[in-house]
Design a protein around this motif. Structure first.
Motif, short mmCIF file in Angstrom:
data_model
loop_
_atom_site.label_atom_id
_atom_site.label_comp_id
_atom_site.label_asym_id
_atom_site.label_seq_id
_atom_site.Cartn_x
_atom_site.Cartn_y
_atom_site.Cartn_z
N SER A 147 -6.92 -4.42 7.92
CA SER A 147 -7.49 -5.67 7.39
C SER A 147 -6.40 -6.64 6.96
N GLN A 148 -5.13 -6.21 7.05
CA GLN A 148 -3.98 -7.04 6.67
C GLN A 148 -4.10 -7.53 5.23
N LYS A 149 -4.57 -6.65 4.37
CA LYS A 149 -4.67 -6.99 2.95
C LYS A 149 -3.39 -6.69 2.19
N VAL A 150 -2.42 -6.09 2.88
CA VAL A 150 -1.14 -5.78 2.25
C VAL A 150 -0.02 -6.32 3.12
N ASP A 151 1.12 -6.55 2.49
CA ASP A 151 2.28 -7.06 3.22
C ASP A 151 3.11 -5.92 3.82
N LEU A 152 3.16 -4.79 3.10
CA LEU A 152 3.88 -3.62 3.56
C LEU A 152 3.03 -2.40 3.25
N ALA A 153 3.17 -1.37 4.08
CA ALA A 153 2.39 -0.15 3.84
C ALA A 153 3.27 1.08 4.05
N LEU A 154 3.18 2.00 3.10
CA LEU A 154 3.83 3.30 3.21
C LEU A 154 2.74 4.28 3.57
N ALA A 189 0.86 -1.18 0.00
CA ALA A 189 0.00 0.00 0.00
C ALA A 189 0.90 1.22 0.00
N ARG A 190 0.69 2.11 -0.96
CA ARG A 190 1.51 3.31 -1.07
C ARG A 190 0.63 4.55 -0.98
N GLU A 191 0.78 5.28 0.14
CA GLU A 191 0.13 6.59 0.21
C GLU A 191 0.64 7.42 -0.96
N ILE A 192 -0.26 8.02 -1.73
CA ILE A 192 0.15 8.59 -3.02
C ILE A 192 1.12 9.75 -2.90
N ILE A 193 1.30 10.29 -1.69
CA ILE A 193 2.29 11.36 -1.55
C ILE A 193 3.70 10.80 -1.39
N THR A 198 -5.50 3.83 3.32
CA THR A 198 -4.26 3.16 3.72
C THR A 198 -4.45 2.46 5.06
N HIS A 199 -5.11 3.14 6.00
CA HIS A 199 -5.36 2.55 7.32
C HIS A 199 -6.20 1.28 7.20
N GLU A 200 -7.21 1.30 6.35
CA GLU A 200 -8.06 0.12 6.20
C GLU A 200 -7.28 -1.07 5.65
N LEU A 201 -6.38 -0.82 4.70
CA LEU A 201 -5.57 -1.90 4.13
C LEU A 201 -4.64 -2.48 5.20
N ILE A 202 -4.13 -1.62 6.08
CA ILE A 202 -3.26 -2.09 7.15
C ILE A 202 -4.06 -2.90 8.17
#
Length: 300
Positions: free
Chosen positions: A143-150, A101-105, A137-141
């Motif tokens: 829900s653990q739908k991503v392995d890494l999050a920025l 997950a990449r915050e677009i900024i 981004t918070h929801e993806l984190i």
């Protein structure tokens, strides 16, 4: 289902004979007898009904038909090798795919550099990047739908975060816009009277569109590129990452606005592993490469 007339081993032997320049050289490289290689290629030609090699002197040469078939065979043997490698990786727990997950900024060049560094040792792992905004981004984190999050801003409650960098958002408009007449003498009240371009929150539970939101009129778009396209027409103003608009500002295609009490907005970016207990070796490797892009090597 028709059974194949040939085997992978026969094609590998043919490739070795061609690559090493003859039967004797291929036999030495494969640690096989020359007669067994002769037999394998002769049988392959008989099974296919096509002459693949001709011998001139002590060297083997491909026929035109053999060149076409050999070229196609390399794709097949390579695919099988990759399949076997993937199976071995899975057996060792190496992930076949990763999602970020990449915050677009977050600066895309940093992520690309890390992924390029990951490529030589990726072992076939596929990477998906999801551009996200705010609560998305918070929801993806969570829900653990991503392995890494920025993740931009504060991390979701209960998640540890490794600070990476900060991104400065600046207010900009087209040089022909009314706000550009006095870009250094603005306050929140003067901004509120003008159209603001904001970036849509990708979350499904709440809506906290990115940007200063006191303007009476707003247009909401999905990303910064859409926002810049609108600004280029002379409409509205928008808060955009300074690095993303630096070239347009230097070229005079956009004008930076300086607001009393808030000349820019500084957003921290954090790297988050949503479930470190379940983190695999590929994710750990990519995490370290992302950290390295920011001069960080001590995080575990």
């Amino acid at each position: 289902m028709n059974r194949a007339k040939s085997t992978l081993e026969q094609w590998r032997i043919l490739q070795a004979v061609v690559d090493h320049g003859g039967y004797a050289q291929a036999a030495a490289a494969l640690n096989k007898s020359q007669s067994s290689l002769n037999h394998a290629v002769a049988k392959l030609q008989h099974q296919l009904g096509v002459e693949l090699l001709t011998i001139r002197g002590r060297k083997a040469y491909l026929t035109d038909q053999g060149e076409v078939l050999l070229r196609r065979s390399r794709y097949i043997t390579q695919s099988v090798a990759e399949l076997e490698q993937l199976a071995a990786n899975l057996e060792r727990g190496w992930e076949p795919s990763l999602t970020i997950a990449r915050e677009i900024i977050y600066p895309m060049d940093k992520l690309i550099a890390a992924i390029n560094a990951f490529l030589p040792n990726c072992r076939g792992t596929r990477i998906s990047v999801i551009d996200s905004v705010l609560t998305g981004t918070h929801e993806l984190i969570e829900s653990q739908k991503v392995d890494l999050a920025l993740c931009g801003g504060n991390p979701p409650k209960g998640h540890l975060a490794q600070p990476l960098c900060t991104v400065d958002l600046v207010a900009v408009c087209h040089p022909s816009h009314e706000l550009a007449l006095n870009p250094r003498e603005l306050d929140d009240k003067s901004l509120a009277r003008h159209l603001q371009i904001v970036i849509r929150d990708t979350g499904t539970k709440t809506n906290q569109d990115m940007g200063w939101l006191k303007a009476e009129q707003r247009w909401t778009v999905n990303n910064f590129h859409e926002a810049k396209a609108i600004l280029a027409t002379g409409s509205g103003f928008c808060w955009l990452p300074q690095e993303l608009v630096s070239s347009e500002l230097d070229a005079g295609k956009l004008t930076r606005l300086y607001i009393t009490g808030s000349e820019y907005r500084r957003i921290p970016i954090n790297l988050i592993v949503p479930n470190r207990d379940e983190q695999g070796p590929a994710s750990k490797h990519l995490e370290q490469l992302i950290l390295a892009e920011h001069g960080i090597s001590h995080a575990k």
